[in-house]
Design a protein around this motif. Structure first.
Motif, PDB file in Angstrom:
ATOM      1  N   MET A 185       1.007  -1.192  -0.131  1.00 44.02           N
ATOM      2  CA  MET A 185       0.086  -0.056  -0.150  1.00 44.02           C
ATOM      3  C   MET A 185       0.863   1.318  -0.146  1.00 44.02           C
ATOM      4  O   MET A 185       1.844   1.233   0.635  1.00 44.02           O
ATOM      5  CB  MET A 185      -0.830   0.173   1.371  1.00 44.02           C
ATOM      6  CG  MET A 185      -1.751   1.171   1.293  1.00 44.02           C
ATOM      7  SD  MET A 185      -2.954   1.188   2.805  1.00 44.02           S
ATOM      8  CE  MET A 185      -1.700   1.378   4.139  1.00 44.02           C
ATOM      9  N   THR A 186       0.665   2.156  -0.946  1.00 45.53           N
ATOM     10  CA  THR A 186       1.290   3.444  -0.981  1.00 45.53           C
ATOM     11  C   THR A 186       0.743   4.177   0.040  1.00 45.53           C
ATOM     12  O   THR A 186      -0.298   4.704   0.216  1.00 45.53           O
ATOM     13  CB  THR A 186       0.982   4.192  -2.374  1.00 45.53           C
ATOM     14  OG1 THR A 186       1.655   3.185  -3.146  1.00 45.53           O
ATOM     15  CG2 THR A 186       1.921   5.273  -2.494  1.00 45.53           C
ATOM     16  N   LEU A 187       1.681   4.890   0.830  1.00 41.62           N
ATOM     17  CA  LEU A 187       1.350   5.853   1.876  1.00 41.62           C
ATOM     18  C   LEU A 187       1.915   7.280   1.717  1.00 41.62           C
ATOM     19  O   LEU A 187       1.384   8.243   2.407  1.00 41.62           O
ATOM     20  CB  LEU A 187       2.202   5.523   3.127  1.00 41.62           C
ATOM     21  CG  LEU A 187       1.539   4.224   3.971  1.00 41.62           C
ATOM     22  CD1 LEU A 187       2.447   4.067   5.117  1.00 41.62           C
ATOM     23  CD2 LEU A 187      -0.088   4.220   4.160  1.00 41.62           C
ATOM     24  N   HIS A 188       2.697   7.417   0.709  1.00 41.37           N
ATOM     25  CA  HIS A 188       3.569   8.849   0.430  1.00 41.37           C
ATOM     26  C   HIS A 188       3.458   9.299  -0.904  1.00 41.37           C
ATOM     27  O   HIS A 188       3.664   8.516  -1.877  1.00 41.37           O
ATOM     28  CB  HIS A 188       5.000   8.701   1.076  1.00 41.37           C
ATOM     29  CG  HIS A 188       5.232   8.262   2.380  1.00 41.37           C
ATOM     30  ND1 HIS A 188       4.858   8.944   3.455  1.00 41.37           N
ATOM     31  CD2 HIS A 188       5.758   6.795   2.696  1.00 41.37           C
ATOM     32  CE1 HIS A 188       5.413   8.167   4.481  1.00 41.37           C
ATOM     33  NE2 HIS A 188       5.456   6.767   4.042  1.00 41.37           N
ATOM     34  N   GLN A 189       3.351  10.440  -1.132  1.00 44.77           N
ATOM     35  CA  GLN A 189       3.295  10.843  -2.625  1.00 44.77           C
ATOM     36  C   GLN A 189       4.630  10.662  -3.212  1.00 44.77           C
ATOM     37  O   GLN A 189       4.655  10.383  -4.715  1.00 44.77           O
ATOM     38  CB  GLN A 189       2.961  12.373  -2.669  1.00 44.77           C
ATOM     39  CG  GLN A 189       1.709  12.711  -2.298  1.00 44.77           C
ATOM     40  CD  GLN A 189       1.161  14.177  -2.584  1.00 44.77           C
ATOM     41  OE1 GLN A 189       1.963  15.074  -2.456  1.00 44.77           O
ATOM     42  NE2 GLN A 189      -0.074  14.559  -2.602  1.00 44.77           N
ATOM     43  N   ASN A 190       5.721  10.706  -2.553  1.00 44.03           N
ATOM     44  CA  ASN A 190       7.210  10.749  -3.128  1.00 44.03           C
ATOM     45  C   ASN A 190       7.588   9.148  -2.755  1.00 44.03           C
ATOM     46  O   ASN A 190       8.722   9.056  -2.615  1.00 44.03           O
ATOM     47  CB  ASN A 190       7.979  11.677  -2.613  1.00 44.03           C
ATOM     48  CG  ASN A 190       8.353  11.682  -0.956  1.00 44.03           C
ATOM     49  OD1 ASN A 190       7.556  10.977  -0.356  1.00 44.03           O
ATOM     50  ND2 ASN A 190       9.383  12.282  -0.663  1.00 44.03           N
ATOM     51  N   GLU A 191       6.874   8.245  -2.613  1.00 41.50           N
ATOM     52  CA  GLU A 191       7.256   6.855  -2.341  1.00 41.50           C
ATOM     53  C   GLU A 191       8.054   6.091  -3.491  1.00 41.50           C
ATOM     54  O   GLU A 191       7.573   6.406  -4.512  1.00 41.50           O
ATOM     55  CB  GLU A 191       6.118   6.081  -1.784  1.00 41.50           C
ATOM     56  CG  GLU A 191       6.489   4.690  -1.301  1.00 41.50           C
ATOM     57  CD  GLU A 191       5.240   4.092  -0.450  1.00 41.50           C
ATOM     58  OE1 GLU A 191       5.339   2.956  -0.382  1.00 41.50           O
ATOM     59  OE2 GLU A 191       4.522   4.829   0.250  1.00 41.50           O
ATOM     60  N   ILE A 192       9.053   5.509  -2.979  1.00 47.73           N
ATOM     61  CA  ILE A 192       9.826   4.785  -3.884  1.00 47.73           C
ATOM     62  C   ILE A 192       9.275   3.280  -4.267  1.00 47.73           C
ATOM     63  O   ILE A 192       9.079   2.656  -3.145  1.00 47.73           O
ATOM     64  CB  ILE A 192      11.152   4.724  -3.433  1.00 47.73           C
ATOM     65  CG1 ILE A 192      11.896   6.014  -3.200  1.00 47.73           C
ATOM     66  CG2 ILE A 192      12.120   3.906  -4.557  1.00 47.73           C
ATOM     67  CD1 ILE A 192      13.290   5.908  -2.474  1.00 47.73           C
ATOM     68  N   ALA A 193       9.045   3.026  -5.439  1.00 49.93           N
ATOM     69  CA  ALA A 193       8.451   1.714  -5.646  1.00 49.93           C
ATOM     70  C   ALA A 193       9.579   0.594  -5.574  1.00 49.93           C
ATOM     71  O   ALA A 193      10.512   0.694  -5.936  1.00 49.93           O
ATOM     72  CB  ALA A 193       8.139   1.626  -7.068  1.00 49.93           C
ATOM     73  N   VAL A 194       9.200  -0.335  -4.662  1.00 49.34           N
ATOM     74  CA  VAL A 194       9.973  -1.567  -4.420  1.00 49.34           C
ATOM     75  C   VAL A 194       9.192  -2.900  -4.455  1.00 49.34           C
ATOM     76  O   VAL A 194       8.088  -2.902  -4.330  1.00 49.34           O
ATOM     77  CB  VAL A 194      10.549  -1.418  -2.962  1.00 49.34           C
ATOM     78  CG1 VAL A 194      11.117  -2.515  -2.612  1.00 49.34           C
ATOM     79  CG2 VAL A 194      11.106  -0.237  -2.657  1.00 49.34           C
ATOM     80  N   ASP A 195       9.816  -3.666  -5.185  1.00 45.20           N
ATOM     81  CA  ASP A 195       9.195  -5.133  -5.203  1.00 45.20           C
ATOM     82  C   ASP A 195      10.582  -6.102  -5.000  1.00 45.20           C
ATOM     83  O   ASP A 195      11.762  -5.686  -5.017  1.00 45.20           O
ATOM     84  CB  ASP A 195       8.306  -5.479  -6.520  1.00 45.20           C
ATOM     85  CG  ASP A 195       9.330  -5.230  -7.822  1.00 45.20           C
ATOM     86  OD1 ASP A 195      10.378  -5.110  -7.679  1.00 45.20           O
ATOM     87  OD2 ASP A 195       8.692  -4.863  -8.897  1.00 45.20           O
TER      88      ASP A 195
END
Length: 303
Positions: A1-11
């Motif tokens: 779940m994304t929490l931040h506008q500037n979140e870095i995508a990680v998988d």
């Protein structure tokens, strides 16, 4: 779940690529998601390692702090703390420093894992006493070791007062704002702490404690590590059950003024979460904790 506008995508593919490039000897170990908090995403690596990746560029500031200070603090603490074993460097795909740590077996503190909350509170108090007794080793309250907890309440007045106004303006608010504001104003009237600065974990909520065999085994998530007044350490202990709070309070011999100041310390904006959950005259009274409720109110209002 994304929490931040500037979140870095990680998988898992990204984490695997980082390991292949920087620690190829670990690249073939099993990799699996291990949860996430507000600040970091976690992956378990094999049986003995944990990969911890900041969720935003700003969260990356705590990485260097933990690498520098945790190895110096750990030998002085009875309970286990995270052990950094690799300093991950930024890449084009993940432009923030990250870290690998030794995996610590244990479960989050909760009603299904803690067998004796009074003993847990006393053990946590002993850990806090040890941490506060560690020499500052030249560290000061500045740069990455300064946080709002550990200072005076007064600089927090403007955002907290704004939250009261927002709560009153919100439809269907579930908070007794008048009581919260009364508690907050009482806290502001307290004198500043007279004790010298100490090391502060800064976020001793239950989800930052690992339990083994029913008792406290480790303290994790030192992202809020700072230097400041010791009163600030006791703020998040209000998230523990009453039996633990009472034992903690008694073990440290806290006076009413110290506990009252801790009661009123505000939660961080948005209600900070861990990587792995009157100003009162003492923990025997079950009045609301002003700061924590203000923080939750701010979160519910979208601040």
């Amino acid at each position: 779940m994304t929490l931040h506008q500037n979140e870095i995508a990680v998988d898992e593919a990204l984490v695997g690529a980082l390991l292949a490039a920087q620690r190829p000897e670990w690249a073939q170990l099993p990799l699996a998601p291990a949860g996430s908090g507000t600040d970091n995403t976690l992956y378990r690596l094999g049986d003995d390692l944990l990969v911890r990746l900041p969720r935003t560029p700003g969260n990356g500031r705590s990485v260097g702090k933990e690498r520098r200070w945790l190895p110096r603090l750990a030998p002085r603490l009875t309970r286990a703390v995270p052990e950094p074993v690799h300093a991950g460097t930024p890449t084009d795909a993940f432009p923030v420093a990250w870290s690998d740590y030794r995996w610590i077996d244990g479960e989050e503190a909760g009603p299904d894992t803690v067998s004796d909350w009074a003993a847990f509170g006393a053990d946590l108090a002993a850990t806090v006493r040890e941490l506060h007794a560690v020499d500052l080793m030249g560290a000061t309250r500045g740069d990455d070791l300064s946080w709002y907890r550990g200072g005076s309440l007064r600089p927090c007045d403007e955002p907290v007062s704004a939250s009261f106004a927002d709560c009153r303006a919100a439809e269907g608010a579930e908070f007794d704002v008048d009581t919260l504001e009364r508690l907050w104003r009482a806290g502001l009237a307290l004198p500043d702490p007279a004790a010298p600065h100490v090391w502060l974990h800064g976020d001793l909520k239950p989800t930052n404690h690992l339990v083994r065999d029913g008792g406290l085994h480790a303290v994790i998530d030192f992202g809020a590590l700072s230097v400041g007044f010791p009163d600030a350490e006791h703020a998040t202990v209000w998230d523990l059950p009453p039996e633990a709070r009472h034992a903690y309070w008694n073990a440290l011999g806290l006076d009413d003024a110290t506990w009252a100041a801790a009661t009123c310390l505000p939660d961080s904006a948005g209600g900070r979460r861990s990587d792995r959950s009157g100003c009162c005259s003492g923990p025997r009274r079950r009045e609301p904790r002003a700061g924590r409720l203000v923080g939750k109110a701010r979160k519910n209002l979208g601040r």
